[in-house]
Design a protein around this motif. Sequence first.
Motif, PDB file in Angstrom:
ATOM      1  N   UNK A 222      42.474  35.045  33.915  1.00  0.00           N
ATOM      2  CA  UNK A 222      41.987  36.383  34.257  1.00  0.00           C
ATOM      3  C   UNK A 222      43.101  37.234  34.859  1.00  0.00           C
ATOM      4  N   UNK A 223      44.251  36.607  35.150  1.00  0.00           N
ATOM      5  CA  UNK A 223      45.398  37.306  35.737  1.00  0.00           C
ATOM      6  C   UNK A 223      46.625  37.276  34.823  1.00  0.00           C
ATOM      7  N   UNK A 224      46.892  36.111  34.219  1.00  0.00           N
ATOM      8  CA  UNK A 224      48.095  35.956  33.390  1.00  0.00           C
ATOM      9  C   UNK A 224      47.783  35.029  32.228  1.00  0.00           C
ATOM     10  N   UNK A 225      48.138  35.417  31.003  1.00  0.00           N
ATOM     11  CA  UNK A 225      47.778  34.615  29.835  1.00  0.00           C
ATOM     12  C   UNK A 225      48.704  33.430  29.611  1.00  0.00           C
ATOM     13  N   UNK A 226      48.202  32.479  28.870  1.00  0.00           N
ATOM     14  CA  UNK A 226      49.043  31.471  28.228  1.00  0.00           C
ATOM     15  C   UNK A 226      49.361  31.937  26.810  1.00  0.00           C
TER      16      UNK A 226
ATOM     17  N   UNK B 148      41.271  37.441  26.984  1.00  0.00           N
ATOM     18  CA  UNK B 148      40.499  38.687  26.959  1.00  0.00           C
ATOM     19  C   UNK B 148      39.132  38.486  27.605  1.00  0.00           C
ATOM     20  N   UNK B 149      38.485  37.361  27.302  1.00  0.00           N
ATOM     21  CA  UNK B 149      37.159  37.144  27.889  1.00  0.00           C
ATOM     22  C   UNK B 149      37.248  36.930  29.389  1.00  0.00           C
ATOM     23  N   UNK B 150      38.279  36.251  29.858  1.00  0.00           N
ATOM     24  CA  UNK B 150      38.367  35.992  31.297  1.00  0.00           C
ATOM     25  C   UNK B 150      38.735  37.265  32.067  1.00  0.00           C
ATOM     26  N   UNK B 151      39.517  38.150  31.477  1.00  0.00           N
ATOM     27  CA  UNK B 151      39.705  39.465  32.088  1.00  0.00           C
ATOM     28  C   UNK B 151      38.365  40.212  32.140  1.00  0.00           C
ATOM     29  N   UNK B 152      37.580  40.081  31.090  1.00  0.00           N
ATOM     30  CA  UNK B 152      36.282  40.755  31.053  1.00  0.00           C
ATOM     31  C   UNK B 152      35.314  40.178  32.078  1.00  0.00           C
ATOM     32  N   UNK B 153      35.384  38.883  32.325  1.00  0.00           N
ATOM     33  CA  UNK B 153      34.532  38.274  33.349  1.00  0.00           C
ATOM     34  C   UNK B 153      34.797  38.905  34.717  1.00  0.00           C
ATOM     35  N   UNK B 154      36.053  39.265  34.982  1.00  0.00           N
ATOM     36  CA  UNK B 154      36.358  39.954  36.244  1.00  0.00           C
ATOM     37  C   UNK B 154      35.593  41.274  36.336  1.00  0.00           C
ATOM     38  N   UNK B 155      35.537  42.030  35.250  1.00  0.00           N
ATOM     39  CA  UNK B 155      34.741  43.252  35.245  1.00  0.00           C
ATOM     40  C   UNK B 155      33.264  42.973  35.430  1.00  0.00           C
ATOM     41  N   UNK B 156      32.779  41.898  34.818  1.00  0.00           N
ATOM     42  CA  UNK B 156      31.392  41.485  34.995  1.00  0.00           C
ATOM     43  C   UNK B 156      31.108  41.200  36.461  1.00  0.00           C
ATOM     44  N   UNK B 157      32.018  40.476  37.110  1.00  0.00           N
ATOM     45  CA  UNK B 157      31.850  40.142  38.523  1.00  0.00           C
ATOM     46  C   UNK B 157      31.773  41.403  39.378  1.00  0.00           C
ATOM     47  N   UNK B 158      32.685  42.334  39.142  1.00  0.00           N
ATOM     48  CA  UNK B 158      32.701  43.558  39.946  1.00  0.00           C
ATOM     49  C   UNK B 158      31.432  44.382  39.738  1.00  0.00           C
TER      50      UNK B 158
END
Length: 264
Positions: free
Chosen positions: A159-163, A171-181
Motif C-alpha cells: 500500500x506504500x511501495x510496490x514490488x 493497485x488494490x492495496x493502495x485502494x484499500x487505504x482509500x477504503x479505510x479512510x
Amino acid sequence: MPQQIAVVTGAGSGIGRAVAVELGAAGWQLVLAGRRAEPLRATARAAAASAAEGTTGEGTTGRRAPAPVVVPTDVTDPAAVDALFAETAERFGRLDLLFNNAGTFGAPTPVEDLAPADWRAVVDLNLTGAFLCAQAAFRLMKAQDPQGGRIINNGSISAHAPRPHSIAYTATKHAVTGLTKSLSLDGRPYRIACGQIDIGNAATDMTAAMETGVRQADGRIAPEPTMDVADVARTVRHMAQLPLEANVQFATVMATAMPYIGRG
C-alpha cells in the motif's frame, strides 16, 4: 464484559488463522469465513485450543468463548457475503469486529503481459471483496444496539511501495487505504472505527519463497528476512481491543531488516 463477536475473513490459513487463534485466546467469539470448509475447520480447532489455554491473563475476558462458527464464503459474491453477516446477526445479535483479511497476490507478471482476467481476479478479491464485507459489517454495526464496532483492513507494505511485477496487487492495496479512510469518515456518526494494518514479510505459506529469493527492484533475486506471523496477530488483537473512542488508524508491522525503507 459482554461477549465480543468477530468475523475473520481469509481465516483458513496464514495471517487469518494466526489472528483467529490470537483472538480466541482473548475470549472472542469467532465467525470464520473463507472459500474452503476444511481449512476453516482446522482454524476453528486451533482457535478453540487457544481459547482453552487463554482464559486468564492480560486482555482476556476471563472465560472461555464458545466454539468458533465456520461459514464457507466467497467474499467476491455479494449474496454469500450477505449470508455470512446475516448468520452472524442471527446467531449472536451483533458484530464487534471485522478483520477484513481475504486477499491474493496473484502470479507475478510484467505489466505488458497481465491478462485482463488475472487483473480482475485480484481486484475482485482484494478490493471488491473487502468492500462487500465492510459494507455488510457497517450496516450491521450501524443498526445494532448499542451501536458501533470496528473494522480492521489488511493492507500491505505494497500500500506504500510496490514490488516488481505486482501491479494488480499494489493497485488494490493502495485502494484499500482509500477504503479505510472512507470507512473511518463515514463511520464517525455511528461509533464505527476503521483502521488498517500494513504487513511486511510475515512468515506464511504466501511468503515461503522469500527464504529462497524474490525479485528486487534492481532485478536481482535475493532472499528477504521474515517475521513470526504471531507478531502480526498480537498487533491486530491490540487494535481490536481498544475502546471505540480510540483507533489505530494505520499500523505497519514488518520484518525489521526487510528491504522496504529505501526499497529499490
